[in-house]
Write a protein that holds these residues in place. Structure first.
Motif, PDB file in Angstrom:
ATOM      1  N   PHE A  51       0.814  -1.216   0.000  1.00  0.00           N
ATOM      2  CA  PHE A  51       0.000   0.000   0.000  1.00  0.00           C
ATOM      3  C   PHE A  51       0.848   1.266   0.000  1.00  0.00           C
ATOM      4  CE2 PHE A  51      -3.633  -2.621   1.707  1.00  0.00           C
ATOM      5  CZ  PHE A  51      -4.378  -2.521   0.552  1.00  0.00           C
ATOM      6  N   SER A  52       2.012   1.221   0.612  1.00  0.00           N
ATOM      7  CA  SER A  52       2.859   2.419   0.600  1.00  0.00           C
ATOM      8  C   SER A  52       3.342   2.719  -0.819  1.00  0.00           C
ATOM      9  CB  SER A  52       4.024   2.283   1.579  1.00  0.00           C
ATOM     10  OG  SER A  52       4.976   1.352   1.132  1.00  0.00           O
ATOM     11  N   VAL A  53       3.678   1.692  -1.573  1.00  0.00           N
ATOM     12  CA  VAL A  53       4.123   1.893  -2.962  1.00  0.00           C
ATOM     13  C   VAL A  53       2.947   2.311  -3.845  1.00  0.00           C
ATOM     14  CG1 VAL A  53       5.148   0.777  -4.978  1.00  0.00           C
ATOM     15  CG2 VAL A  53       6.066   0.314  -2.688  1.00  0.00           C
ATOM     16  N   ILE A  54       1.812   1.651  -3.676  1.00  0.00           N
ATOM     17  CA  ILE A  54       0.622   2.016  -4.449  1.00  0.00           C
ATOM     18  C   ILE A  54       0.227   3.467  -4.167  1.00  0.00           C
ATOM     19  CG2 ILE A  54      -1.857   1.580  -4.717  1.00  0.00           C
ATOM     20  CD1 ILE A  54      -1.170  -1.417  -4.281  1.00  0.00           C
ATOM     21  N   ILE A  58      -0.263   6.399  -6.884  1.00  0.00           N
ATOM     22  CA  ILE A  58      -1.507   7.171  -6.979  1.00  0.00           C
ATOM     23  C   ILE A  58      -1.208   8.658  -6.882  1.00  0.00           C
ATOM     24  CG2 ILE A  58      -3.635   7.739  -5.710  1.00  0.00           C
ATOM     25  CD1 ILE A  58      -3.850   4.709  -5.081  1.00  0.00           C
ATOM     26  N   SER A  59      -0.344   9.016  -5.951  1.00  0.00           N
ATOM     27  CA  SER A  59       0.030  10.423  -5.779  1.00  0.00           C
ATOM     28  C   SER A  59       0.706  10.963  -7.037  1.00  0.00           C
ATOM     29  CB  SER A  59       0.952  10.552  -4.577  1.00  0.00           C
ATOM     30  OG  SER A  59       1.344  11.887  -4.401  1.00  0.00           O
ATOM     31  N   GLY A  60       1.633  10.200  -7.592  1.00  0.00           N
ATOM     32  CA  GLY A  60       2.333  10.637  -8.803  1.00  0.00           C
ATOM     33  C   GLY A  60       1.407  10.741 -10.002  1.00  0.00           C
ATOM     34  N   ALA A  61       0.454   9.812 -10.093  1.00  0.00           N
ATOM     35  CA  ALA A  61      -0.490   9.816 -11.217  1.00  0.00           C
ATOM     36  C   ALA A  61      -1.560  10.886 -11.038  1.00  0.00           C
ATOM     37  CB  ALA A  61      -1.152   8.438 -11.349  1.00  0.00           C
ATOM     38  N   GLY A  62      -1.730  11.335  -9.806  1.00  0.00           N
ATOM     39  CA  GLY A  62      -2.774  12.321  -9.538  1.00  0.00           C
ATOM     40  C   GLY A  62      -4.169  11.758  -9.717  1.00  0.00           C
ATOM     41  N   LEU A  70      -1.397   2.891 -13.642  1.00  0.00           N
ATOM     42  CA  LEU A  70      -0.568   1.996 -14.437  1.00  0.00           C
ATOM     43  C   LEU A  70       0.202   2.765 -15.507  1.00  0.00           C
ATOM     44  CD1 LEU A  70       0.291  -0.898 -14.935  1.00  0.00           C
ATOM     45  CD2 LEU A  70      -1.695  -1.155 -16.428  1.00  0.00           C
ATOM     46  N   ALA A  71      -0.455   3.708 -16.166  1.00  0.00           N
ATOM     47  CA  ALA A  71       0.221   4.524 -17.186  1.00  0.00           C
ATOM     48  C   ALA A  71       1.357   5.331 -16.558  1.00  0.00           C
ATOM     49  CB  ALA A  71      -0.785   5.449 -17.871  1.00  0.00           C
ATOM     50  N   TYR A  97       8.504 -10.731 -19.080  1.00  0.00           N
ATOM     51  CA  TYR A  97       7.153 -10.703 -18.522  1.00  0.00           C
ATOM     52  C   TYR A  97       6.197  -9.786 -19.271  1.00  0.00           C
ATOM     53  CZ  TYR A  97       9.372 -13.087 -14.650  1.00  0.00           C
ATOM     54  OH  TYR A  97      10.068 -13.974 -13.896  1.00  0.00           O
ATOM     55  N   GLY A  98       6.719  -8.926 -20.136  1.00  0.00           N
ATOM     56  CA  GLY A  98       5.856  -8.035 -20.900  1.00  0.00           C
ATOM     57  C   GLY A  98       5.479  -6.773 -20.156  1.00  0.00           C
ATOM     58  N   ASN A  99       5.994  -6.591 -18.945  1.00  0.00           N
ATOM     59  CA  ASN A  99       5.733  -5.365 -18.189  1.00  0.00           C
ATOM     60  C   ASN A  99       6.894  -5.137 -17.226  1.00  0.00           C
ATOM     61  OD1 ASN A  99       5.272  -6.566 -15.509  1.00  0.00           O
ATOM     62  ND2 ASN A  99       3.404  -7.399 -16.414  1.00  0.00           N
ATOM     63  N   ASN A 100       6.832  -4.034 -16.545  1.00  0.00           N
ATOM     64  CA  ASN A 100       7.877  -3.691 -15.597  1.00  0.00           C
ATOM     65  C   ASN A 100       7.236  -3.382 -14.241  1.00  0.00           C
ATOM     66  OD1 ASN A 100      10.586  -3.377 -15.019  1.00  0.00           O
ATOM     67  ND2 ASN A 100      10.558  -1.183 -15.363  1.00  0.00           N
ATOM     68  N   HIS A 101       6.394  -4.284 -13.774  1.00  0.00           N
ATOM     69  CA  HIS A 101       5.575  -4.013 -12.601  1.00  0.00           C
ATOM     70  C   HIS A 101       6.049  -4.694 -11.324  1.00  0.00           C
ATOM     71  CE1 HIS A 101       2.206  -3.368 -15.754  1.00  0.00           C
ATOM     72  NE2 HIS A 101       3.040  -2.355 -15.704  1.00  0.00           N
TER      73      HIS A 101
END
Length: 123
Positions: A51-54, A58-62, A70-71, A97-101
């Protein structure tokens, strides 16, 4: 989990949640968990860390909209983030893996020697 006479020469790539080296947020969670009468162990940290990373994403994505978060992660703007263990980064081998998550965080090492636990963050 083992008898004290066997608690030696054991390496465990996990944190000692009772260590003074844990960040203040971990200590605060520990106090809350113990106050509820629940066992305080490493598994108690997984949701807090996620949750701290999420929350940072969220904060960065606004936005709290999944596609926007995700974008933001995929844009490369979130090159690093703070975990409850220290600095983290994205790296999951996108070519595989097709992503960098996948989030990478510092290596945590607890050592059991002579019945005592010592904990270190490993570079």
């Amino acid at each position: 989990m083992i008898k004290p006479e066997y608690a030696h020469d054991i390496l465990n790539a996990a944190p000692d949640v009772n260590s003074d080296k844990m960040l203040p947020i971990v200590k605060e969670l520990g106090e809350l968990v113990k106050a509820q009468g629940t066992s305080w162990e490493m598994d108690s940290l997984h949701l807090l860390d996620a949750f701290s990373v999420i929350g940072q994403a969220i904060s960065g994505a606004g936005s709290i909209e999944t596609d926007k978060v995700l974008a933001y992660i995929d844009s490369g703007a979130m090159t690093g983030f703070e975990t409850i263990y220290g600095p983290g980064s994205w790296n999951s081998h996108p070519e595989v893996y097709g992503n960098n998550h996948c989030g990478l965080k510092p290596l945590l090492m607890s050592t059991y020697m002579d019945g005592k636990v010592t904990f270190e963050f490993v570079e």
